[in-house]
Design a protein around this motif. Structure first.
Motif, PDB file in Angstrom:
ATOM      1  N   MET A  79       0.848  -1.184   0.000  1.00  0.00           N
ATOM      2  CA  MET A  79       0.000   0.000   0.000  1.00  0.00           C
ATOM      3  C   MET A  79       0.887   1.238   0.000  1.00  0.00           C
ATOM      4  SD  MET A  79      -2.733   1.211   2.950  1.00  0.00           S
ATOM      5  CE  MET A  79      -3.041   2.980   3.165  1.00  0.00           C
ATOM      6  N   GLU A  80       0.417   2.304  -0.645  1.00  0.00           N
ATOM      7  CA  GLU A  80       1.076   3.597  -0.595  1.00  0.00           C
ATOM      8  C   GLU A  80       0.178   4.599   0.120  1.00  0.00           C
ATOM      9  OE1 GLU A  80       2.231   4.902  -4.458  1.00  0.00           O
ATOM     10  OE2 GLU A  80       3.906   3.492  -4.582  1.00  0.00           O
ATOM     11  N   TYR A  81       0.795   5.572   0.765  1.00  0.00           N
ATOM     12  CA  TYR A  81       0.027   6.604   1.456  1.00  0.00           C
ATOM     13  C   TYR A  81       0.781   7.924   1.340  1.00  0.00           C
ATOM     14  CZ  TYR A  81       3.402   6.211   5.309  1.00  0.00           C
ATOM     15  OH  TYR A  81       4.556   6.205   6.064  1.00  0.00           O
ATOM     16  N   ASP A  82       0.046   9.013   1.458  1.00  0.00           N
ATOM     17  CA  ASP A  82       0.648  10.335   1.418  1.00  0.00           C
ATOM     18  C   ASP A  82       1.115  10.723   2.816  1.00  0.00           C
ATOM     19  OD1 ASP A  82       0.267  10.958  -1.344  1.00  0.00           O
ATOM     20  OD2 ASP A  82      -1.873  11.224  -0.923  1.00  0.00           O
ATOM     21  N   SER A  83       2.395  11.028   2.942  1.00  0.00           N
ATOM     22  CA  SER A  83       2.956  11.419   4.224  1.00  0.00           C
ATOM     23  C   SER A  83       3.178  12.924   4.253  1.00  0.00           C
ATOM     24  CB  SER A  83       4.286  10.698   4.471  1.00  0.00           C
ATOM     25  OG  SER A  83       4.932  11.240   5.604  1.00  0.00           O
ATOM     26  N   LYS A  84       2.381  13.609   5.055  1.00  0.00           N
ATOM     27  CA  LYS A  84       2.593  15.042   5.244  1.00  0.00           C
ATOM     28  C   LYS A  84       3.886  15.275   6.024  1.00  0.00           C
ATOM     29  CE  LYS A  84      -1.302  15.616   7.393  1.00  0.00           C
ATOM     30  NZ  LYS A  84      -1.821  14.227   7.296  1.00  0.00           N
ATOM     31  N   THR A  85       4.218  14.346   6.899  1.00  0.00           N
ATOM     32  CA  THR A  85       5.425  14.470   7.716  1.00  0.00           C
ATOM     33  C   THR A  85       6.680  14.512   6.867  1.00  0.00           C
ATOM     34  OG1 THR A  85       4.339  13.285   9.524  1.00  0.00           O
ATOM     35  CG2 THR A  85       6.755  13.388   9.563  1.00  0.00           C
ATOM     36  N   VAL A  86       6.762  13.610   5.888  1.00  0.00           N
ATOM     37  CA  VAL A  86       7.958  13.501   5.050  1.00  0.00           C
ATOM     38  C   VAL A  86       7.819  14.337   3.776  1.00  0.00           C
ATOM     39  CG1 VAL A  86       9.490  11.873   3.859  1.00  0.00           C
ATOM     40  CG2 VAL A  86       8.374  11.201   5.990  1.00  0.00           C
ATOM     41  N   GLY A  87       6.585  14.559   3.350  1.00  0.00           N
ATOM     42  CA  GLY A  87       6.359  15.306   2.120  1.00  0.00           C
ATOM     43  C   GLY A  87       6.469  14.463   0.875  1.00  0.00           C
ATOM     44  N   THR A  88       6.271  13.160   1.020  1.00  0.00           N
ATOM     45  CA  THR A  88       6.345  12.240  -0.114  1.00  0.00           C
ATOM     46  C   THR A  88       5.233  11.206   0.008  1.00  0.00           C
ATOM     47  OG1 THR A  88       7.845  10.726   1.055  1.00  0.00           O
ATOM     48  CG2 THR A  88       8.857  12.440  -0.303  1.00  0.00           C
ATOM     49  N   ARG A  89       5.114  10.388  -1.044  1.00  0.00           N
ATOM     50  CA  ARG A  89       4.238   9.233  -0.997  1.00  0.00           C
ATOM     51  C   ARG A  89       5.090   8.042  -0.563  1.00  0.00           C
ATOM     52  NH1 ARG A  89      -0.831   8.294  -2.115  1.00  0.00           N
ATOM     53  NH2 ARG A  89      -1.565   6.338  -3.024  1.00  0.00           N
ATOM     54  N   ARG A  90       4.649   7.337   0.483  1.00  0.00           N
ATOM     55  CA  ARG A  90       5.462   6.294   1.084  1.00  0.00           C
ATOM     56  C   ARG A  90       4.791   4.929   0.972  1.00  0.00           C
ATOM     57  NH1 ARG A  90       7.517   6.789   6.550  1.00  0.00           N
ATOM     58  NH2 ARG A  90       9.469   6.077   5.642  1.00  0.00           N
ATOM     59  N   ARG A  91       5.593   3.878   1.176  1.00  0.00           N
ATOM     60  CA  ARG A  91       5.114   2.508   1.049  1.00  0.00           C
ATOM     61  C   ARG A  91       5.081   1.798   2.398  1.00  0.00           C
ATOM     62  NH1 ARG A  91       9.146   0.149  -3.367  1.00  0.00           N
ATOM     63  NH2 ARG A  91      10.510   1.718  -2.419  1.00  0.00           N
ATOM     64  N   LEU A  92       4.124   0.911   2.548  1.00  0.00           N
ATOM     65  CA  LEU A  92       4.070   0.018   3.697  1.00  0.00           C
ATOM     66  C   LEU A  92       3.440  -1.296   3.243  1.00  0.00           C
ATOM     67  CD1 LEU A  92       0.837   0.132   4.478  1.00  0.00           C
ATOM     68  CD2 LEU A  92       1.503   2.174   5.740  1.00  0.00           C
ATOM     69  N   GLN A  93       3.545  -2.309   4.082  1.00  0.00           N
ATOM     70  CA  GLN A  93       2.924  -3.593   3.775  1.00  0.00           C
ATOM     71  C   GLN A  93       1.798  -3.851   4.767  1.00  0.00           C
ATOM     72  OE1 GLN A  93       5.556  -6.933   3.240  1.00  0.00           O
ATOM     73  NE2 GLN A  93       6.383  -6.075   1.363  1.00  0.00           N
ATOM     74  N   VAL A  94       0.734  -4.488   4.280  1.00  0.00           N
ATOM     75  CA  VAL A  94      -0.420  -4.796   5.115  1.00  0.00           C
ATOM     76  C   VAL A  94      -0.711  -6.287   5.040  1.00  0.00           C
ATOM     77  CG1 VAL A  94      -2.862  -4.338   5.564  1.00  0.00           C
ATOM     78  CG2 VAL A  94      -1.387  -2.498   4.711  1.00  0.00           C
ATOM     79  N   TYR A  95      -0.791  -6.912   6.195  1.00  0.00           N
ATOM     80  CA  TYR A  95      -1.178  -8.319   6.284  1.00  0.00           C
ATOM     81  C   TYR A  95      -2.658  -8.382   6.636  1.00  0.00           C
ATOM     82  CZ  TYR A  95      -2.075 -12.770   8.610  1.00  0.00           C
ATOM     83  OH  TYR A  95      -2.631 -13.968   8.991  1.00  0.00           O
ATOM     84  N   LEU A  96      -3.406  -9.178   5.867  1.00  0.00           N
ATOM     85  CA  LEU A  96      -4.819  -9.422   6.143  1.00  0.00           C
ATOM     86  C   LEU A  96      -4.975 -10.869   6.592  1.00  0.00           C
ATOM     87  CD1 LEU A  96      -6.457  -7.615   3.085  1.00  0.00           C
ATOM     88  CD2 LEU A  96      -5.979  -6.702   5.365  1.00  0.00           C
ATOM     89  N   PRO A  97      -5.770 -11.125   7.617  1.00  0.00           N
ATOM     90  CA  PRO A  97      -5.862 -12.479   8.183  1.00  0.00           C
ATOM     91  C   PRO A  97      -6.613 -13.441   7.272  1.00  0.00           C
ATOM     92  CG  PRO A  97      -7.486 -11.047   9.198  1.00  0.00           C
ATOM     93  CD  PRO A  97      -6.630 -10.160   8.320  1.00  0.00           C
TER      94      PRO A  97
END
Length: 230
Positions: free
Chosen positions: A1-19
């Protein structure tokens, strides 16, 4: 997943586990799981097979079905683990704001989660373990479950982590502190454990035979996942 980070000022990536048997009509608790200084959002899956551990525990009824979010704890424009990774330590501290103001809102806007402190956990390995303690204990209004797996030297001193023991004593559902007895960083966990005992703060003290390695991460995730959200 990608999300907009106001803190960093960029679009960032993370991983999501679904059960297993994930349903968009069901609401789930969320564990935010942080990596170490040399890792990124893929570390838990690459080194510890996190999804396999969680799948098995949930299918066996040993863990509550949960969503697990594995973000990048290096809050800076180039968040890859490149060059001298120790130079990026300030970005790990900066991630506190990114987590609270950007990551959590992005997850809660996209996934069917139970958005209250009783259903929100924070844990991590090494540098991420220090983050989990630093951020989780400073924001007990956000997290009711905190786990540190062989926390690194970025961990604040015990008296700074817990300036008012009475304010912590009854608020946490679980405080998990684990480390291997062959780990060169064991002293950090031991100092915190002694402080928690001195001030009668309930916690789980988990010591096994690992070093500062993938075996330690797997072991702690395996046991911690069975305790959270109960």
């Amino acid at each position: 997943m990608e999300y907009d980070s106001k803190t960093v000022g960029t679009r960032r990536r993370l991983q999501v586990y679904l059960p297993p048997n994930f349903s968009p009509t069901q609401r789930y608790p969320v564990l935010y799981l942080l990596h170490g200084i040399g890792g990124d959002e893929t570390e838990w899956e690459r080194l510890a097979n996190a999804s396999t551990i969680l799948d098995n525990l949930i299918r066996e009824g040993k863990a509550v079905p949960m969503i697990v979010v594995m973000p990048n704890g290096r809050a800076q424009p180039n968040d890859r683990a490149e060059g001298n990774v120790f130079q990026h330590a300030p970005a790990f501290a900066r991630f506190e704001r990114d987590l609270l103001e950007d990551v959590i809102p992005a997850i809660e806007a996209r996934y069917p989660v139970r958005a209250d402190r009783e259903h929100r956990a924070l844990a991590g390995l090494s540098m991420g373990g220090g983050q989990a303690l630093n951020f989780g204990l400073a924001h007990l209004d956000v997290f009711a479950w905190v786990g540190a797996f062989a926390p690194a030297p970025n961990t604040k001193p015990p008296a700074e982590l817990i300036p008012e023991p009475a304010a912590v004593r009854g608020r946490l559902k679980l405080l998990w502190l684990g480390c291997g007895n062959k780990d060169g960083l064991l002293r950090i966990s031991q100092q915190l454990h002694a402080h928690l005992k001195q001030h009668d703060i309930p916690h789980v003290w988990h010591v096994d035979n690992h070093g500062h390695d993938a075996g330690e991460w797997k072991s702690n995730l395996y046991w911690f996942a069975q305790h959270v959200f109960r």
